[in-house]
Design an enzyme around this catalytic site. Structure first.
Site, PDB file in Angstrom:
ATOM      1  N   HIS A 113       0.797  -1.230   0.000  1.00  0.00           N
ATOM      2  CA  HIS A 113       0.000   0.000   0.000  1.00  0.00           C
ATOM      3  C   HIS A 113       0.827   1.276   0.000  1.00  0.00           C
ATOM      4  O   HIS A 113       0.269   2.366  -0.070  1.00  0.00           O
ATOM      5  CB  HIS A 113      -0.961   0.019   1.202  1.00  0.00           C
ATOM      6  CG  HIS A 113      -0.270   0.327   2.501  1.00  0.00           C
ATOM      7  ND1 HIS A 113       0.431  -0.607   3.190  1.00  0.00           N
ATOM      8  CD2 HIS A 113      -0.173   1.477   3.201  1.00  0.00           C
ATOM      9  CE1 HIS A 113       0.932  -0.071   4.282  1.00  0.00           C
ATOM     10  NE2 HIS A 113       0.589   1.212   4.320  1.00  0.00           N
TER      11      HIS A 113
HETATM   12  C1  UD1 Z   1      -2.177   5.719   5.943  1.00  0.00           C
HETATM   13  C2  UD1 Z   1      -0.855   6.201   6.530  1.00  0.00           C
HETATM   14  C3  UD1 Z   1       0.190   5.129   6.382  1.00  0.00           C
HETATM   15  C4  UD1 Z   1      -0.277   3.809   6.928  1.00  0.00           C
HETATM   16  C5  UD1 Z   1      -1.609   3.439   6.307  1.00  0.00           C
HETATM   17  C6  UD1 Z   1      -2.145   2.150   6.884  1.00  0.00           C
HETATM   18  C7  UD1 Z   1      -0.525   8.632   6.294  1.00  0.00           C
HETATM   19  C8  UD1 Z   1       0.275   9.671   5.610  1.00  0.00           C
HETATM   20  N1  UD1 Z   1      -0.375   7.387   5.824  1.00  0.00           N
HETATM   21  O1  UD1 Z   1      -1.977   5.526   4.556  1.00  0.00           O
HETATM   22  O2  UD1 Z   1       1.355   5.529   7.087  1.00  0.00           O
HETATM   23  O3  UD1 Z   1       0.693   2.821   6.662  1.00  0.00           O
HETATM   24  O4  UD1 Z   1      -2.535   4.492   6.565  1.00  0.00           O
HETATM   25  O5  UD1 Z   1      -3.364   1.788   6.339  1.00  0.00           O
HETATM   26  O6  UD1 Z   1      -1.250   8.927   7.211  1.00  0.00           O
HETATM   27  N2  UD1 Z   1      -9.263   4.542   1.837  1.00  0.00           N
HETATM   28  C9  UD1 Z   1     -10.439   3.839   1.829  1.00  0.00           C
HETATM   29  N3  UD1 Z   1     -11.040   3.544   3.011  1.00  0.00           N
HETATM   30  C10 UD1 Z   1     -10.530   3.913   4.215  1.00  0.00           C
HETATM   31  C11 UD1 Z   1      -9.341   4.652   4.212  1.00  0.00           C
HETATM   32  C12 UD1 Z   1      -8.715   4.954   3.025  1.00  0.00           C
HETATM   33  O7  UD1 Z   1     -10.939   3.474   0.765  1.00  0.00           O
HETATM   34  O8  UD1 Z   1     -11.127   3.610   5.265  1.00  0.00           O
HETATM   35  C13 UD1 Z   1      -8.588   4.837   0.550  1.00  0.00           C
HETATM   36  C14 UD1 Z   1      -8.986   6.159  -0.049  1.00  0.00           C
HETATM   37  O9  UD1 Z   1      -8.964   6.031  -1.425  1.00  0.00           O
HETATM   38  C15 UD1 Z   1      -7.830   7.058   0.380  1.00  0.00           C
HETATM   39  C16 UD1 Z   1      -6.656   6.105   0.322  1.00  0.00           C
HETATM   40  O10 UD1 Z   1      -7.189   4.858   0.761  1.00  0.00           O
HETATM   41  O11 UD1 Z   1      -7.672   8.163  -0.449  1.00  0.00           O
HETATM   42  C17 UD1 Z   1      -5.499   6.496   1.204  1.00  0.00           C
HETATM   43  O12 UD1 Z   1      -5.924   6.705   2.554  1.00  0.00           O
HETATM   44  P1  UD1 Z   1      -5.041   7.661   3.502  1.00  0.00           P
HETATM   45  O13 UD1 Z   1      -5.617   7.690   4.860  1.00  0.00           O
HETATM   46  O14 UD1 Z   1      -4.819   8.981   2.832  1.00  0.00           O
HETATM   47  O15 UD1 Z   1      -3.619   6.987   3.535  1.00  0.00           O
HETATM   48  P2  UD1 Z   1      -3.197   5.452   3.568  1.00  0.00           P
HETATM   49  O16 UD1 Z   1      -2.633   5.111   2.245  1.00  0.00           O
HETATM   50  O17 UD1 Z   1      -4.297   4.619   4.121  1.00  0.00           O
END
Ligand code: UD1
Length: 365
Positions: A205
């Protein structure tokens, strides 16, 4: 009103770190509130962890959701400023290195509210990782810094952080693992995923691996190479799923792509795995304690103790198949023992220091 501790959590890796601290403070009858920023919001990215880890329902859910770094961090900051003014916490506890961590530390500091950082001092020395920026900023602002490994203290000292604020307490993520070990049922995981014989688990991821089409193709090529040696189950984070599938991840019958798993299902699967291929931070630690070989598809790690004391090894995409072969034929030496203080009691140590700090902040540092 009694002095209240506010815990700010938001993303999946926060939850297993916060649970042991909240539970240890609860046993000491310290008043506390839990604020969920809503950075992660899907049932399988958030709610299932609250249920399985015995976390209390959040007192407040800010519901910020996804966005660019600036949009997400700013939205959390705006909401937290209001929340802290209303709840008036004496100490704000933040966890790990996600955007919710950074946002809470900045808001708390600007309001002059003391902050504790759990999992302080980890450094990848790679500022292209958003998490590294979050770690550096959070640590410089925190009043109490709780570290998981000795090299974290060295990193903080190098950055000029007053050592009296730093407390080596061990790893609360491992507290959650130790507390739930009896629930990690390999036979159930095998049955659920239709696995007979050796299998591997992969997770992907990191933006550096999944956001760029060329890199996603290299990563998928590497993972498909490993799947020729051993079938793989890949619980896929929603981020990057489309990119990895476009690069051909779902086209291989030996690769089982599944939705994100809850805490117990995931660690049940990992416990029985012959190897794990990952770009996660926390999984490097969990495999170390479970004694499962871990190949980390990253150029660096902020958790070098998982290499020196654990089962972890950093690999480039072009190295992963040979590394997996070495693991599977037993020619990779396995280290013995867990890192110091990864013993299931980190939450207690943190709670004890927090309790003393609440009684007399100046005496604790
Ligand atoms: C975040 C953390 C990362 C961690 C990861 C674990 C930051 C900068 N990054 O990354 O360090 O390793 O979490 O999971 O905070 N999304 C969903 N459903 C959810 C959450 C996210 O579909 O419940 C999707 C969305 O498209 C979103 C993308 O995942 O835009 C990224 O989510 P985001 O919270 O921005 O960062 P992670 O990649 O999850």
């Amino acid at each position: 009103m009694a002095e209240t501790v506010a815990h700010v959590v938001g993303a999946r890796p926060n939850f297993m770190k916060a649970a042991p601290v909240i539970q240890a403070l609860e046993r000491r009858h310290v008043p506390q509130v839990v604020i969920h920023t809503g950075q992660h919001y899907d049932e399988q990215m958030s709610d299932v962890f609250f249920r399985e880890l015995g976390l209390p329902e959040p007192d407040l859910n800010l519901g910020v959701g996804s966005g660019s770094h600036a949009v997400q961090t700013a939205a959390i900051m705006v909401e937290l400023e209001r929340a802290f003014a209303r709840l008036d916490p004496t100490l704000i506890v933040v966890y790990g290195d996600v955007n919710s961590t950074l946002a809470a530390a900045v808001v708390a500091s600007k309001l002059g509210r003391p902050t504790a950082h759990v999992e302080a001092g980890l450094r990848s020395f790679d500022r292209t990782m958003p998490e590294e920026i979050n770690r550096v900023v959070t640590d410089v602002l925190a009043d109490l810094l709780f570290t998981t490994s000795p090299e974290a203290e060295t990193n903080l000292a190098r950055e000029g952080i007053d050592p009296s604020r730093v407390h080596f307490v061990g790893n609360p993520m491992i507290d959650s693992l130790v507390a739930n070990l009896d629930r990690f049922d390999v036979a159930a995981a095998r049955a659920r995923h239709g696995l007979i014989g050796p299998y591997g688990v992969a997770t992907l991821h990191r933006p550096a691996n999944v956001d760029d089409p060329a890199m996603a193709r290299r990563i998928v090529g590497a993972v498909r190479g490993v799947a020729e040696l051993v079938p793989l189950v890949i619980p896929l984070h929603p981020r990057g799923r489309a990119m990895l599938e476009a690069a051909g991840l779902g086209d291989d019958p030996r690769i089982h792509v599944v939705d994100p798993l809850g805490y117990v299902d995931f660690l049940s699967l990992v416990r029985g795995a012959a190897l794990v291929v990952t770009d996660s931070g926390g999984i490097q630690e969990e495999t170390t304690v479970l004694g499962v070989p871990c190949l980390t598809l990253r150029p660096n790690t902020e958790r070098p103790i998982t290499i020196s004391h654990g089962t972890n090894r950093l690999v480039e995409p072009h190295e992963v198949v040979a590394a997996a072969r070495a693991v599977l034929d037993g020619s990779q030496p396995m280290p013995a023992g867990a890192p110091p203080l990864w013993d299931g009691a980190a939450g207690e140590r943190i709670a004890s220091i927090v309790e003393r700090w609440l009684a007399a902040p100046a005496a604790v540092g």
